[in-house]
Design an enzyme around this catalytic site. Structure first.
Site, PDB file in Angstrom:
ATOM      1  N   HIS A   1      11.066  -4.017  -0.063  1.00 57.26           N
ATOM      2  CA  HIS A   1      10.987  -4.967   0.915  1.00 57.26           C
ATOM      3  C   HIS A   1       9.603  -4.965   1.529  1.00 57.26           C
ATOM      4  CE1 HIS A   1      11.922  -2.333   4.636  1.00 57.26           C
ATOM      5  NE2 HIS A   1      11.115  -1.704   3.659  1.00 57.26           N
TER       6      HIS A   1
ATOM      7  N   GLU B   1      11.565  -2.374  10.929  1.00 56.49           N
ATOM      8  CA  GLU B   1      12.406  -2.432   9.799  1.00 56.49           C
ATOM      9  C   GLU B   1      13.594  -1.851  10.067  1.00 56.49           C
ATOM     10  OE1 GLU B   1      10.132  -0.202   6.637  1.00 56.49           O
ATOM     11  OE2 GLU B   1       8.876  -1.896   6.331  1.00 56.49           O
TER      12      GLU B   1
ATOM     13  N   GLU C   1       6.787   5.433   8.529  1.00 55.85           N
ATOM     14  CA  GLU C   1       8.450   5.692   8.125  1.00 55.85           C
ATOM     15  C   GLU C   1       8.934   6.920   7.919  1.00 55.85           C
ATOM     16  OE1 GLU C   1       8.825   2.729   4.879  1.00 55.85           O
ATOM     17  OE2 GLU C   1       7.298   1.513   5.476  1.00 55.85           O
TER      18      GLU C   1
ATOM     19  N   HIS D   1       4.359  -0.559  12.507  1.00 56.71           N
ATOM     20  CA  HIS D   1       5.645  -1.096  12.496  1.00 56.71           C
ATOM     21  C   HIS D   1       6.239  -0.845  13.965  1.00 56.71           C
ATOM     22  CE1 HIS D   1       5.862  -0.995   7.745  1.00 56.71           C
ATOM     23  NE2 HIS D   1       5.248  -2.028   8.362  1.00 56.71           N
TER      24      HIS D   1
ATOM     25  N   GLU E   1       4.989   8.898   0.528  1.00 57.08           N
ATOM     26  CA  GLU E   1       4.263   7.462   0.223  1.00 57.08           C
ATOM     27  C   GLU E   1       3.017   7.543   1.023  1.00 57.08           C
ATOM     28  OE1 GLU E   1       6.951   4.271   0.396  1.00 57.08           O
ATOM     29  OE2 GLU E   1       5.165   3.009   0.864  1.00 57.08           O
TER      30      GLU E   1
ATOM     31  N   ASP F   1       6.880   7.596   4.762  1.00 52.64           N
ATOM     32  CA  ASP F   1       5.991   6.627   4.153  1.00 52.64           C
ATOM     33  C   ASP F   1       4.785   6.969   5.253  1.00 52.64           C
ATOM     34  OD1 ASP F   1       3.823   4.794   3.459  1.00 52.64           O
ATOM     35  OD2 ASP F   1       5.287   3.172   3.573  1.00 52.64           O
TER      36      ASP F   1
ATOM     37  N   SER G   1       1.165  -3.597   7.080  1.00 54.91           N
ATOM     38  CA  SER G   1       0.557  -2.658   6.577  1.00 54.91           C
ATOM     39  C   SER G   1       0.056  -3.098   5.068  1.00 54.91           C
ATOM     40  CB  SER G   1       1.210  -1.395   6.508  1.00 54.91           C
ATOM     41  OG  SER G   1       2.267  -1.090   5.453  1.00 54.91           O
TER      42      SER G   1
ATOM     43  N   ASP H   1       1.597   3.077  -2.759  1.00 55.90           N
ATOM     44  CA  ASP H   1       1.932   1.834  -2.499  1.00 55.90           C
ATOM     45  C   ASP H   1       0.462   0.913  -2.519  1.00 55.90           C
ATOM     46  OD1 ASP H   1       3.050  -0.377  -1.155  1.00 55.90           O
ATOM     47  OD2 ASP H   1       3.315   0.309   0.781  1.00 55.90           O
TER      48      ASP H   1
ATOM     49  N   LYS I   1       6.366  -3.928  -5.136  1.00 56.76           N
ATOM     50  CA  LYS I   1       6.647  -5.280  -4.082  1.00 56.76           C
ATOM     51  C   LYS I   1       6.146  -6.549  -4.938  1.00 56.76           C
ATOM     52  CE  LYS I   1       5.456  -2.726   0.000  1.00 56.76           C
ATOM     53  NZ  LYS I   1       4.327  -2.068   0.842  1.00 56.76           N
TER      54      LYS I   1
ATOM     55  N   LYS J   1      13.868   0.804  -1.412  1.00 58.72           N
ATOM     56  CA  LYS J   1      13.413   1.031   0.074  1.00 58.72           C
ATOM     57  C   LYS J   1      13.401  -0.221   0.783  1.00 58.72           C
ATOM     58  CE  LYS J   1       8.967   1.491   1.676  1.00 58.72           C
ATOM     59  NZ  LYS J   1       7.936   2.066   2.344  1.00 58.72           N
TER      60      LYS J   1
HETATM   61  C1  2PG Z   1       5.411  -0.368   3.337  1.00 60.39           C
HETATM   62  C2  2PG Z   1       6.036  -1.815   3.718  1.00 60.39           C
HETATM   63  C3  2PG Z   1       7.477  -1.529   3.462  1.00 60.39           C
HETATM   64  P1  2PG Z   1       4.610  -3.466   4.746  1.00 60.39           P
HETATM   65  O1  2PG Z   1       4.143   0.176   3.698  1.00 60.39           O
HETATM   66  O2  2PG Z   1       5.860   0.414   2.459  1.00 60.39           O
HETATM   67  O3  2PG Z   1       7.968  -0.482   4.435  1.00 60.39           O
HETATM   68  O4  2PG Z   1       5.493  -2.117   4.862  1.00 60.39           O
HETATM   69  O5  2PG Z   1       5.520  -4.616   4.283  1.00 60.39           O
HETATM   70  O6  2PG Z   1       4.085  -3.673   6.379  1.00 60.39           O
HETATM   71  O7  2PG Z   1       3.413  -3.424   3.906  1.00 60.39           O
HETATM   72 MG    MG Z   2       4.107   1.870   2.097  1.00 57.91          MG
END
Ligand code: 2PG
Ligand code: MG
Length: 431
Positions: free
Chosen positions: A369, A211, A170, A161, A289, A248, A47, A316, A341, A391
């Site tokens: 992650h 995850e 999430e 996911h 989130e 999330d 995502s 995010d 990230k 996270k």
């Molecule tokens: C998120 C992440 C990690 P992705 O959206 O926060 O949980 O997902 O790595 O697929 O962006």
């Molecule tokens: Mg996210």
């Protein structure tokens, strides 16, 4: 003074948790007479935010287009320019990497090539000084107080996911009511296995999503929270005291034509806020989130204004660990926490700058992650410096547990305190 010098960089491809190739970079530095080697494996998101640094893929036949040979080649190009350079200052190393790339989003060399080099060099340098990476990081983060971070563990997976009908990506448990990190992890593992049993008893699948969280065929976020509450209670813990719930939503993934597609119906941002309102009043929600699309700044503002003193509102996809975007968020009163990230921005030092900017402005930071992960556990070290939240998925599957296990090693060998105690005494937690 013997300063470490870069002697070699070697990049190879290895597989991530979704069986896609990713880049691992080995850095060789010389200090005095000795050579020190360390490596970093770059993770990969599903995502992904529209404004993330570019992950360079080959787009050729191999690996369904996902090969990383171009990124690997670019590491050799980087070596040609950094060979025999002093590499003891991460800001200078990363500045060179950014200049060599020359683009605004690392699209020439690839954020996967650049980040691999940036982190591998820093880790090799830490080794050359014979100090653990989390301590070395504090030279750059100015954090001389280390804590074991509060985990946000994604135990029910949805969105992109998982192969179910949950719109939200999430559903996480947050073990806040524990005195030390190992008890927090123990309790979380117990809740995870209680949830497995409860899902089975309800004739639901216990197969997992990207995850490591379960991906039952349900669609309602309320149902997901109910199962989590039942699992916490079944394990003998108190909801809203020992454990909180974080979400999330990853709302960009279901935003179409200015509407949010929730339970298959297009709804307005106001209607989506009503859903959040109901969730917040029904469950001990610790954070939400990405409640709105990455370009829907107005809805973010409205929601932040209403809930900033009650829960963490985490950006995010909207911030993508990018200093300019975080600054825009701060200036517009959007969110009160930032997901961090490494590969969204593409160098270690820019990641550290993003953390400092957020913290200076009272925004909490959560080290994260990606959904595509490996055994690499470097983010655990970063999470002990100035962030204190991590996270990194369910307490299951080795690419997730590699992070929790590294923190358990740090707990056992360095005896750090768990941040939950300090967090609770400094910030109001509603129950
Ligand atoms: C998120 C992440 C990690 P992705 O959206 O926060 O949980 O997902 O790595 O697929 O962006
Ligand atoms: Mg996210």
């Amino acid at each position: 003074m013997f300063r470490p010098i870069l002697k070699d960089l070697k990049a190879i491809w290895v597989l991530d948790s979704r069986s896609n190739p990713t880049v691992e970079v080995f850095a060789y530095v010389q200090r005095k007479e000795d050579i020190f080697v360390d490596s970093f494996i770059v993770p990969s998101g599903a995502s992904t935010g529209e404004f993330e640094a570019l992950e360079l893929r080959d787009n050729e036949k191999d690996f369904h287009g996902k090969g990383v040979n171009k990124a690997i080649k670019n590491v050799s190009f980087i070596l040609d320019h950094l060979y025999n350079n002093y590499v003891d200052n991460i800001f200078e190393v990363d500045k060179k990497l950014i200049e060599l790339d020359g683009s605004s989003n690392k699209s020439n060399l690839g954020a996967n090539a650049i980040l691999g080099v940036s982190v591998a060099i820093a880790k090799a340098v830490a080794k050359s000084y014979d100090i653990p990476f989390f301590k070395y990081l504090s030279f750059w983060t100015n954090s001389y107080e280390y804590y074991l971070p509060i985990p946000m563990m994604n135990i029910i997976n949805g969105g992109v996911h998982a192969d179910n009908d949950l719109d939200f990506q999430e559903f996480m448990i947050v073990p806040l009511g524990f005195e030390d990190f190992s008890n927090a992890i123990k309790a979380s593992s117990e809740v995870y296995n209680s949830l497995k049993k409860i899902l089975k008893d309800n004739n639901l699948s216990v197969s997992v999503g990207d995850e490591g969280g379960f991906a039952p065929k349900i669609d309602s976020p309320f149902k997901a929270c109910e199962f989590i509450i039942a699992a916490i209670e079944k394990s003998g813990y108190k909801v809203g005291k020992d454990f909180y719930i974080s979400l999330d939503v990853a709302a960009s993934s279901f935003f179409k034509d200015n509407k949010y597609i929730y339970l298959k119906n297009p709804i307005t941002h106001k209607e989506l806020i009503n859903v959040y309102e109901k969730l917040i009043s029904s469950y001990p929600i610790f954070s939400i989130e990405d409640p709105f699309d990455e370009n829907d700044w107005e809805s973010w503002k409205e929601f932040t204004n209403k809930y900033k003193d009650k829960i963490l509102i985490v950006g995010d996809d909207i911030f993508v660990t990018n200093i300019e975007r975080i600054e825009k968020g701060i200036n517009n009163n959007v969110a009160n926490a930032v997901l961090i990230k490494l590969n969204q921005i593409g160098t270690l030092s820019e990641t550290i700058k993003a953390i400092s900017l957020a913290n200076k402005n009272g925004y909490k930071t959560i080290i994260s992650h990606r959904s595509g992960e490996t055994e690499d556990n470097t983010i655990s070290h970063l999470a002990t410096n100035n962030s204190y939240f991590i996270k990194t998925g369910a307490p299951a599957r080795s690419e997730r547990n590699s992070k929790y296990n590294e923190l358990l090693r740090i707990y056992n060998f360095y005896n750090l305190n768990y941040y939950a105690t300090s967090y609770k005494s400094n910030y109001l937690i509603t129950s």
